[in-house]
Design a protein around this motif. Structure first.
Motif, PDB file in Angstrom:
ATOM      1  N   LEU A 190       4.936  40.419  68.606  1.00 44.52           N
ATOM      2  CA  LEU A 190       3.975  41.364  68.019  1.00 44.52           C
ATOM      3  C   LEU A 190       3.146  41.984  69.130  1.00 44.52           C
ATOM      4  O   LEU A 190       2.979  41.385  70.201  1.00 44.52           O
ATOM      5  CB  LEU A 190       3.012  40.647  67.059  1.00 44.52           C
ATOM      6  CG  LEU A 190       3.513  40.175  65.702  1.00 44.52           C
ATOM      7  CD1 LEU A 190       2.351  39.538  64.934  1.00 44.52           C
ATOM      8  CD2 LEU A 190       4.102  41.323  64.882  1.00 44.52           C
ATOM      9  N   LEU A 191       2.609  43.165  68.841  1.00 45.35           N
ATOM     10  CA  LEU A 191       1.582  43.704  69.721  1.00 45.35           C
ATOM     11  C   LEU A 191       0.408  42.738  69.726  1.00 45.35           C
ATOM     12  O   LEU A 191       0.100  42.115  68.707  1.00 45.35           O
ATOM     13  CB  LEU A 191       1.113  45.076  69.218  1.00 45.35           C
ATOM     14  CG  LEU A 191       2.115  46.205  69.440  1.00 45.35           C
ATOM     15  CD1 LEU A 191       1.683  47.434  68.648  1.00 45.35           C
ATOM     16  CD2 LEU A 191       2.209  46.556  70.917  1.00 45.35           C
ATOM     17  N   LYS A 192      -0.259  42.610  70.874  1.00 43.92           N
ATOM     18  CA  LYS A 192      -1.419  41.731  70.949  1.00 43.92           C
ATOM     19  C   LYS A 192      -2.455  42.146  69.913  1.00 43.92           C
ATOM     20  O   LYS A 192      -2.556  43.321  69.548  1.00 43.92           O
ATOM     21  CB  LYS A 192      -2.023  41.783  72.351  1.00 43.92           C
ATOM     22  CG  LYS A 192      -1.170  41.046  73.364  1.00 43.92           C
ATOM     23  CD  LYS A 192      -1.839  40.954  74.717  1.00 43.92           C
ATOM     24  CE  LYS A 192      -0.922  40.187  75.668  1.00 43.92           C
ATOM     25  NZ  LYS A 192      -1.491  40.115  77.023  1.00 43.92           N
ATOM     26  N   HIS A 193      -3.234  41.170  69.492  1.00 44.82           N
ATOM     27  CA  HIS A 193      -4.153  41.376  68.383  1.00 44.82           C
ATOM     28  C   HIS A 193      -5.107  42.551  68.606  1.00 44.82           C
ATOM     29  O   HIS A 193      -5.432  43.288  67.677  1.00 44.82           O
ATOM     30  CB  HIS A 193      -4.950  40.091  68.153  1.00 44.82           C
ATOM     31  CG  HIS A 193      -5.566  40.054  66.808  1.00 44.82           C
ATOM     32  ND1 HIS A 193      -4.816  39.884  65.664  1.00 44.82           N
ATOM     33  CD2 HIS A 193      -6.847  40.208  66.398  1.00 44.82           C
ATOM     34  CE1 HIS A 193      -5.618  39.925  64.612  1.00 44.82           C
ATOM     35  NE2 HIS A 193      -6.845  40.107  65.032  1.00 44.82           N
ATOM     36  N   GLU A 194      -5.533  42.738  69.860  1.00 47.85           N
ATOM     37  CA  GLU A 194      -6.538  43.772  70.150  1.00 47.85           C
ATOM     38  C   GLU A 194      -5.927  45.165  70.257  1.00 47.85           C
ATOM     39  O   GLU A 194      -6.652  46.140  70.421  1.00 47.85           O
ATOM     40  CB  GLU A 194      -7.320  43.415  71.422  1.00 47.85           C
ATOM     41  CG  GLU A 194      -6.476  43.303  72.678  1.00 47.85           C
ATOM     42  CD  GLU A 194      -5.910  41.911  72.924  1.00 47.85           C
ATOM     43  OE1 GLU A 194      -5.730  41.146  71.944  1.00 47.85           O
ATOM     44  OE2 GLU A 194      -5.628  41.592  74.097  1.00 47.85           O
ATOM     45  N   GLU A 215      -4.145  43.088  56.898  1.00 49.69           N
ATOM     46  CA  GLU A 215      -3.862  42.667  58.283  1.00 49.69           C
ATOM     47  C   GLU A 215      -2.370  42.629  58.567  1.00 49.69           C
ATOM     48  O   GLU A 215      -1.834  41.650  59.097  1.00 49.69           O
ATOM     49  CB  GLU A 215      -4.462  41.276  58.537  1.00 49.69           C
ATOM     50  CG  GLU A 215      -5.961  41.221  58.471  1.00 49.69           C
ATOM     51  CD  GLU A 215      -6.625  41.958  59.638  1.00 49.69           C
ATOM     52  OE1 GLU A 215      -6.071  41.952  60.743  1.00 49.69           O
ATOM     53  OE2 GLU A 215      -7.694  42.567  59.407  1.00 49.69           O
ATOM     54  N   VAL A 216      -1.701  43.725  58.218  1.00 45.07           N
ATOM     55  CA  VAL A 216      -0.253  43.802  58.425  1.00 45.07           C
ATOM     56  C   VAL A 216       0.045  44.119  59.895  1.00 45.07           C
ATOM     57  O   VAL A 216      -0.529  45.053  60.462  1.00 45.07           O
ATOM     58  CB  VAL A 216       0.385  44.882  57.523  1.00 45.07           C
ATOM     59  CG1 VAL A 216       1.888  44.929  57.735  1.00 45.07           C
ATOM     60  CG2 VAL A 216       0.045  44.636  56.061  1.00 45.07           C
ATOM     61  N   ARG A 217       0.897  43.339  60.491  1.00 42.37           N
ATOM     62  CA  ARG A 217       1.377  43.601  61.853  1.00 42.37           C
ATOM     63  C   ARG A 217       2.896  43.641  61.796  1.00 42.37           C
ATOM     64  O   ARG A 217       3.523  42.806  61.133  1.00 42.37           O
ATOM     65  CB  ARG A 217       0.936  42.497  62.810  1.00 42.37           C
ATOM     66  CG  ARG A 217      -0.569  42.231  62.821  1.00 42.37           C
ATOM     67  CD  ARG A 217      -1.390  43.328  63.411  1.00 42.37           C
ATOM     68  NE  ARG A 217      -1.336  43.362  64.863  1.00 42.37           N
ATOM     69  CZ  ARG A 217      -2.046  44.195  65.620  1.00 42.37           C
ATOM     70  NH1 ARG A 217      -2.876  45.070  65.056  1.00 42.37           N
ATOM     71  NH2 ARG A 217      -1.946  44.190  66.937  1.00 42.37           N
ATOM     72  N   VAL A 218       3.481  44.600  62.489  1.00 39.11           N
ATOM     73  CA  VAL A 218       4.937  44.740  62.492  1.00 39.11           C
ATOM     74  C   VAL A 218       5.449  44.630  63.924  1.00 39.11           C
ATOM     75  O   VAL A 218       4.915  45.278  64.826  1.00 39.11           O
ATOM     76  CB  VAL A 218       5.367  46.095  61.896  1.00 39.11           C
ATOM     77  CG1 VAL A 218       6.880  46.226  61.911  1.00 39.11           C
ATOM     78  CG2 VAL A 218       4.846  46.247  60.476  1.00 39.11           C
ATOM     79  N   SER A 254       2.626  39.829  72.569  1.00 37.08           N
ATOM     80  CA  SER A 254       2.703  38.377  72.683  1.00 37.08           C
ATOM     81  C   SER A 254       3.810  37.892  71.758  1.00 37.08           C
ATOM     82  O   SER A 254       4.310  38.636  70.922  1.00 37.08           O
ATOM     83  CB  SER A 254       1.360  37.728  72.365  1.00 37.08           C
ATOM     84  OG  SER A 254       0.967  38.051  71.063  1.00 37.08           O
ATOM     85  N   TYR A 255       4.195  36.643  71.923  1.00 41.83           N
ATOM     86  CA  TYR A 255       5.353  36.162  71.179  1.00 41.83           C
ATOM     87  C   TYR A 255       5.169  34.696  70.808  1.00 41.83           C
ATOM     88  O   TYR A 255       4.318  33.989  71.365  1.00 41.83           O
ATOM     89  CB  TYR A 255       6.647  36.325  72.002  1.00 41.83           C
ATOM     90  CG  TYR A 255       6.689  35.475  73.248  1.00 41.83           C
ATOM     91  CD1 TYR A 255       6.125  35.943  74.437  1.00 41.83           C
ATOM     92  CD2 TYR A 255       7.243  34.200  73.237  1.00 41.83           C
ATOM     93  CE1 TYR A 255       6.129  35.163  75.570  1.00 41.83           C
ATOM     94  CE2 TYR A 255       7.259  33.415  74.377  1.00 41.83           C
ATOM     95  CZ  TYR A 255       6.703  33.894  75.546  1.00 41.83           C
ATOM     96  OH  TYR A 255       6.690  33.121  76.669  1.00 41.83           O
TER      97      TYR A 255
END
Lengths: 92, 92
Positions: free
Chosen positions: B9-13, B36-39, B73-74
């Protein structure tokens, strides 16, 4: 609110050119012994539901919108904070 | 040979426009209460190694090639057959 991770891949019988490309690139980069690479989509999201209601909603969302059930399959699970892919790893 | 699942995913920030797009589309499709959807990316691969050697190789591969450590990050884990995203679900 439970955090749900959804993994989507092309179905096993469908050619995955991106996975194939990664697999073929790895030996040249010094990574031997890696096989059967498949590349797909990973989603993480908060869902305001629990138990069977959670399962029903996640599965309906996956089938109707987040995946193409003709060519893709998926797996989902509830994750803890330390399992988030965007969690800062302790070893970093 | 262990099967490894890697989630990126892209880092949270870092802003994730794809996640934001999914999040904004869901209510209109009848899915309320999703936040809080992350793709990102999901990979599954066989790695010919065990234990610490497996961890070393997967982490090096992720850091050097499969992810961009500046913005991504992974998380990785060893999975069983029934956890594969391209496993035919029993309920289907």
């Amino acid at each position: 609110m439970p955090r749900v991770a959804i993994d989507v891949l092309l179905k096993h019988e469908i050619l995955d050119p991106q996975g194939r490309a990664v697999e073929r690139a790895l030996p040249g980069l010094g990574y031997e012994g890696v096989e059967e690479v498949r590349v797909g989509k990973h989603l993480e999201l908060d869902v305001d539901a629990e138990g069977e209601e959670l399962a029903r909603r996640v599965e309906r969302m996956c089938a109707d919108f987040l995946t193409n059930p003709v060519i893709e399959s998926y797996a989902w699970r509830v994750i803890e904070d330390h399992e988030r892919a965007d969690h800062e790893p302790a070893e970093a």
